[in-house]
Design a protein around this motif. Sequence first.
Motif, short mmCIF file in Angstrom:
data_model
loop_
_atom_site.label_atom_id
_atom_site.label_comp_id
_atom_site.label_asym_id
_atom_site.label_seq_id
_atom_site.Cartn_x
_atom_site.Cartn_y
_atom_site.Cartn_z
N VAL A 241 0.84 -1.20 0.00
CA VAL A 241 0.00 0.00 0.00
C VAL A 241 0.88 1.25 0.00
O VAL A 241 0.62 2.21 -0.74
CB VAL A 241 -0.94 0.01 1.23
N ALA A 242 1.95 1.22 0.83
CA ALA A 242 2.84 2.38 0.89
C ALA A 242 3.46 2.65 -0.48
O ALA A 242 3.54 3.80 -0.92
CB ALA A 242 3.93 2.15 1.94
N CYS A 243 3.86 1.58 -1.17
CA CYS A 243 4.45 1.77 -2.50
C CYS A 243 3.43 2.37 -3.47
O CYS A 243 3.75 3.26 -4.25
CB CYS A 243 4.98 0.44 -3.05
N LEU A 244 2.18 1.86 -3.41
CA LEU A 244 1.14 2.43 -4.26
C LEU A 244 0.92 3.90 -3.95
O LEU A 244 0.75 4.73 -4.85
CB LEU A 244 -0.17 1.65 -4.06
N ALA A 245 0.93 4.23 -2.63
CA ALA A 245 0.71 5.62 -2.23
C ALA A 245 1.85 6.50 -2.74
O ALA A 245 1.63 7.59 -3.26
CB ALA A 245 0.59 5.72 -0.72
N PHE A 247 3.72 5.96 -5.33
CA PHE A 247 3.55 6.09 -6.77
C PHE A 247 2.48 7.15 -7.09
O PHE A 247 2.69 8.03 -7.92
CB PHE A 247 3.16 4.74 -7.36
N ALA A 248 1.34 7.06 -6.38
CA ALA A 248 0.24 7.99 -6.66
C ALA A 248 0.63 9.43 -6.33
O ALA A 248 0.36 10.35 -7.11
CB ALA A 248 -1.01 7.58 -5.87
N VAL A 249 1.28 9.62 -5.17
CA VAL A 249 1.70 10.98 -4.78
C VAL A 249 2.74 11.50 -5.78
O VAL A 249 2.71 12.66 -6.20
CB VAL A 249 2.26 10.98 -3.34
N GLY A 250 3.67 10.61 -6.18
CA GLY A 250 4.71 11.00 -7.14
C GLY A 250 4.11 11.44 -8.46
O GLY A 250 4.52 12.45 -9.05
N ILE A 251 3.10 10.68 -8.94
CA ILE A 251 2.46 11.05 -10.21
C ILE A 251 1.82 12.42 -10.09
O ILE A 251 1.93 13.28 -10.96
CB ILE A 251 1.38 10.00 -10.57
N ARG A 252 1.14 12.67 -8.96
CA ARG A 252 0.48 13.96 -8.75
C ARG A 252 1.49 15.11 -8.79
O ARG A 252 1.28 16.12 -9.46
CB ARG A 252 -0.24 13.95 -7.40
N ALA A 253 2.60 14.92 -8.06
CA ALA A 253 3.63 15.95 -8.04
C ALA A 253 4.21 16.15 -9.44
O ALA A 253 4.43 17.29 -9.89
CB ALA A 253 4.74 15.56 -7.06
N TYR B 115 -3.48 15.41 2.08
CA TYR B 115 -3.18 15.25 0.65
C TYR B 115 -2.66 13.84 0.36
O TYR B 115 -2.98 13.26 -0.68
CB TYR B 115 -2.17 16.31 0.20
N ILE B 116 -1.86 13.28 1.29
CA ILE B 116 -1.36 11.92 1.06
C ILE B 116 -2.52 10.92 1.06
O ILE B 116 -2.63 10.07 0.18
CB ILE B 116 -0.33 11.54 2.15
N LEU B 117 -3.43 11.08 2.03
CA LEU B 117 -4.58 10.18 2.10
C LEU B 117 -5.45 10.32 0.85
O LEU B 117 -5.99 9.34 0.33
CB LEU B 117 -5.41 10.51 3.35
N TYR B 118 -5.56 11.56 0.35
CA TYR B 118 -6.36 11.83 -0.84
C TYR B 118 -5.75 11.12 -2.04
O TYR B 118 -6.47 10.54 -2.86
CB TYR B 118 -6.41 13.34 -1.06
N ALA B 119 -4.40 11.14 -2.14
CA ALA B 119 -3.75 10.55 -3.31
C ALA B 119 -3.72 9.03 -3.23
O ALA B 119 -3.72 8.35 -4.25
CB ALA B 119 -2.34 11.11 -3.47
N THR B 120 -3.68 8.48 -2.00
CA THR B 120 -3.61 7.03 -1.87
C THR B 120 -4.89 6.39 -2.39
O THR B 120 -5.98 6.82 -2.02
CB THR B 120 -3.44 6.63 -0.39
#
Lengths: 268, 271
Positions: A241-245, A247-253, B115-120
């Motif tokens: 889950v942490a890796c997915l998070a 990845f998702a945060v990185g894509i957003r940035a 924001y982290i929770l939102y992106a997860t």
Amino acid sequence: MAAHSSRLDAATSRTAGPETKRLRERLAPAVVGAAFLAIWEIWVRAYLPDFVATPTGILNAIPSTISSGSFWLDVVASLSSILEGVAFGSVTGILIGVAMARVPELKWLLSSYIYALYALPLIALVPLVIIWVGYQPTTRLVIVIISTFLPVAVTTADGACAIPKEHLDVGKMFGARIHHLWFGIALPSAMPHIVAGIELGFARAIANAIAVEVLASVPGMGMSVFTKSNELNENESLVYVACLAIFAVGIRAAMIRVRRWLAPWYSG
Amino acid sequence: MSISERTMSFGTRIARFRTNNASWIRIACYAASIVLMLGVWQALGNSFGVLFVPFTTTMKQLWVMLYGGPLLQALVVSGKLYLVTLAIDIVAGVTIGLALARIKLIAAALEGYIYILYATPTISLVPFVSVLFGFGFWPRVLVAVLISIFPIVLGVMEGARSIPRQHLDVAAIFGSTERQLWRDVILPYVTPHAMTGIKQSIALSMAGTLVAEFFLNPDGLAALLLQGSTIIDTAWVLAVTVFVAALATALVGLGELIERFLVLWRRTAVG
């Protein structure tokens, strides 16, 4: 509020100067984060069974998870499918979006279906796609493509519709051909919308890819989150889950950077 | 005029025809799009064996499922989850958004995590929700709320932060109490921002409802969809999908209607 807050400021500044206040605001996230982790750890150890994940358990699970081959197979399977699908969905979305904005007949022909599908939570399409494509990785790719295509097509069409008429007139005056109008004027002026569409599409693609993996039993990161959890390997599951998070945060940035780079005039 | 018409290029003539008959072309296109879609669906329906069924078969199936069938029961189950989710989204979302905007320390402490929770991807958190809270109604609400609350939180937060300083100063100069300040300045200013968030949440709550139902012990509309796909009953799955799509379109339309009404109301209120 100004008066109230400045009264408040005055009250606090008697006890704490603005620098102390700024320091307090800078420290707050770390304090809250540490408190959250501590409460989590203590609460689980005191009241919940052993298999429930704890922060220290997750930390201990990181090396063994990351060094296993199946982890990297999952990462490659999920991320390559997501990237491939997003690339394909974005390109077709941009082309259809620009075409819909420039040719009203096409917009009238397609818009009902595109907007209806756009409104539909795409997870509802998964069972249908499973019937058509099967319990296979292709199902994930199809859903990822649709997840990106729809928001990109809709935002591109919106953006390319809202071109100032003068831009088009100037273009025509200088003898612009149709491809100049489409890709020289309409496409760049829709750029902020397109990037916003791809950003939204990416977020939906990641979530829907995980959903497909679980519903269609397709191996990947999302599937592993659920199987590890079912095997009572909660700590390892949370590493995924942490890796997915990340990845998702990185894509957003990354998308924010891309927007600044492609459309520096747009601040919204 | 006749000379100019004769010398006009083919492209110009088409362009003129399109501008002169725009509304007719528009209606024709909409009609053609429906006819084409249904025609293709009907024609292809029989040529893929069990994998596809014609439009008429789908509609018959939908009719059977609606009258005395499982669809209305499933709709009640999903509808309850949806309404509770949306209600919590609105109440909690507005409260959290206002707190984040008006209390600096809370914002500094929590904004990054939000924001982290939102992106997860929330779906990946489902196994932990089920381990901690089980598979009942409230765990489902939690998942659905996590998927759909953020547009309201972020919308209200950004709205409340963008209140012009002058408005607050004027209110302070005229000696407004804290309560008057909230009633007359902050809440009216934030309402449109909140509505934009609520509009998005109306659509997202539906996605959240379906995700919660798919992954936490299937129930409601999601269970119907899964049931059909496991036994490869294409007519069944198509009928439920069409029903869910119609429902989703109606909800999005409702959100847009509310927003338009609000814009009108604001215009009349201002001038």
